[in-house]
Motif scaffolding. Structure first.
Motif, PDB file in Angstrom:
ATOM      1  N   ASN A   1       0.630  -1.521  -0.001  1.00  0.00           N
ATOM      2  CA  ASN A   1      -0.302  -0.255   0.138  1.00  0.00           C
ATOM      3  C   ASN A   1       1.145   1.568   0.029  1.00  0.00           C
ATOM      4  OD1 ASN A   1      -2.566  -1.312   0.031  1.00  0.00           O
ATOM      5  ND2 ASN A   1      -2.514  -1.926   2.230  1.00  0.00           N
ATOM      6  N   THR A   2       2.054   1.419   0.671  1.00  0.00           N
ATOM      7  CA  THR A   2       2.728   2.615   0.983  1.00  0.00           C
ATOM      8  C   THR A   2       3.739   2.667  -0.552  1.00  0.00           C
ATOM      9  OG1 THR A   2       3.447   2.179   3.109  1.00  0.00           O
ATOM     10  CG2 THR A   2       4.536   3.427   2.182  1.00  0.00           C
ATOM     11  N   ARG A   3       3.957   1.952  -1.318  1.00  0.00           N
ATOM     12  CA  ARG A   3       4.892   1.671  -2.346  1.00  0.00           C
ATOM     13  C   ARG A   3       3.507   2.266  -3.737  1.00  0.00           C
ATOM     14  NH1 ARG A   3       9.419  -1.516  -3.760  1.00  0.00           N
ATOM     15  NH2 ARG A   3      10.480  -2.672  -1.713  1.00  0.00           N
TER      16      ARG A   3
ATOM     17  N   GLY B   1       4.569  13.944 -11.456  1.00  0.00           N
ATOM     18  CA  GLY B   1       5.043  14.098 -13.587  1.00  0.00           C
ATOM     19  C   GLY B   1       6.095  13.406 -12.980  1.00  0.00           C
ATOM     20  N   VAL B   2       6.588  12.716 -12.065  1.00  0.00           N
ATOM     21  CA  VAL B   2       7.762  12.148 -12.271  1.00  0.00           C
ATOM     22  C   VAL B   2       7.529  10.228 -12.812  1.00  0.00           C
ATOM     23  CG1 VAL B   2       9.737  11.356 -10.736  1.00  0.00           C
ATOM     24  CG2 VAL B   2       8.603  13.362 -10.213  1.00  0.00           C
ATOM     25  N   GLN B   3       8.725  10.209 -13.446  1.00  0.00           N
ATOM     26  CA  GLN B   3       8.037   8.909 -13.688  1.00  0.00           C
ATOM     27  C   GLN B   3       8.828   7.691 -12.557  1.00  0.00           C
ATOM     28  OE1 GLN B   3       7.409   7.278 -16.657  1.00  0.00           O
ATOM     29  NE2 GLN B   3       6.216   9.237 -16.741  1.00  0.00           N
ATOM     30  N   SER B   4       8.358   6.101 -12.670  1.00  0.00           N
ATOM     31  CA  SER B   4       8.526   5.103 -10.934  1.00  0.00           C
ATOM     32  C   SER B   4       9.361   4.448 -11.477  1.00  0.00           C
ATOM     33  CB  SER B   4       7.203   4.744  -9.935  1.00  0.00           C
ATOM     34  OG  SER B   4       6.160   4.396 -11.976  1.00  0.00           O
TER      35      SER B   4
ATOM     36  N   ALA C   1       4.245   6.408  -5.416  1.00  0.00           N
ATOM     37  CA  ALA C   1       3.906   5.635  -7.286  1.00  0.00           C
ATOM     38  C   ALA C   1       2.908   6.733  -7.232  1.00  0.00           C
ATOM     39  CB  ALA C   1       3.742   4.434  -7.148  1.00  0.00           C
ATOM     40  N   ARG C   2       1.498   7.044  -6.936  1.00  0.00           N
ATOM     41  CA  ARG C   2       0.898   7.612  -7.433  1.00  0.00           C
ATOM     42  C   ARG C   2       1.134   9.473  -6.856  1.00  0.00           C
ATOM     43  NH1 ARG C   2      -2.841   3.801  -4.820  1.00  0.00           N
ATOM     44  NH2 ARG C   2      -2.317   4.587  -3.106  1.00  0.00           N
ATOM     45  N   GLU C   3       2.138   9.855  -5.922  1.00  0.00           N
ATOM     46  CA  GLU C   3       2.711  10.818  -5.496  1.00  0.00           C
ATOM     47  C   GLU C   3       3.545  10.896  -6.797  1.00  0.00           C
ATOM     48  OE1 GLU C   3       4.470  10.368  -1.628  1.00  0.00           O
ATOM     49  OE2 GLU C   3       1.905  10.104  -0.708  1.00  0.00           O
ATOM     50  N   ARG C   4       4.299  10.175  -6.895  1.00  0.00           N
ATOM     51  CA  ARG C   4       5.013  10.476  -8.261  1.00  0.00           C
ATOM     52  C   ARG C   4       4.460  10.999  -9.257  1.00  0.00           C
ATOM     53  NH1 ARG C   4       7.640   5.990  -5.649  1.00  0.00           N
ATOM     54  NH2 ARG C   4       7.167   5.056  -7.562  1.00  0.00           N
TER      55      ARG C   4
END
Length: 159
Positions: free
Chosen positions: A143-145, A156-159, A149-152
């Motif tokens: 869930n934290t990951r 506009g940051v690629q994961s 990922a949603r925050e990135r």
């Protein structure tokens, strides 16, 4: 219902063309367990407990069975493994994990599972074994990951 550990291990080995070492298989199993828990309200993919060892999460029963291969690729030692039916939804999780992570080698997989915010990092004590990583924390890691990922993505940051 959770699958047998050796059934999941064999499935992942088959999907990766029997190219993974014990260390790599351990990390893929951990990720598969984590993804399954995250997508299924905390339900385990397979029976077994991960422990926080020096090189990341390890399922000790599998480790001791596969250690005969050392750093070489694990061969088919899973003689009591059951085959997953084509319609088994657990295959999707394992297929997704293999598609996303099987391209990585041991060092990268260790780095992925050593994530600072992850369950391994919260339980690891240097040079100690037998420290169980609680299922709840593995589920929370997923869930934290996903949240990170949603925050990135929102920045506009690629994961």
């Amino acid at each position: 219902m959770a699958a047998r550990l050796e059934s999941v291990a064999k499935y992942i080995c088959e999907r990766t063309g029997w190219t993974k070492s014990n260390l790599e298989l351990q990390k893929l199993l951990y990720l598969a367990q984590m993804f399954h828990m995250g997508r299924n309200n905390g339900a385990r993919l397979f029976d077994g407990e991960f422990q926080a060892w020096d090189y990341g999460p390890v399922e000790p029963d599998l480790y001791h069975r596969a250690k005969i291969f050392g750093a070489d690729r694990v061969q088919d030692i899973f003689h009591n493994a059951l085959t997953f039916k084509e319609s088994d939804p657990r295959r999707k999780v394992m297929d997704d994990v293999c598609a996303k992570f099987a391209k990585y080698g041991a060092g990268d997989l260790v780095d992925i599972t050593h994530w600072d915010e992850g369950a391994w990092a919260r339980n690891y004590v240097p040079s100690r074994r037998h420290i169980i990583i609680p299922d709840r924390e593995i589920w929370e890691e997923y869930n934290t990951r996903q949240e990170r990922a949603r925050e990135r993505r929102s920045r506009g940051v690629q994961s």
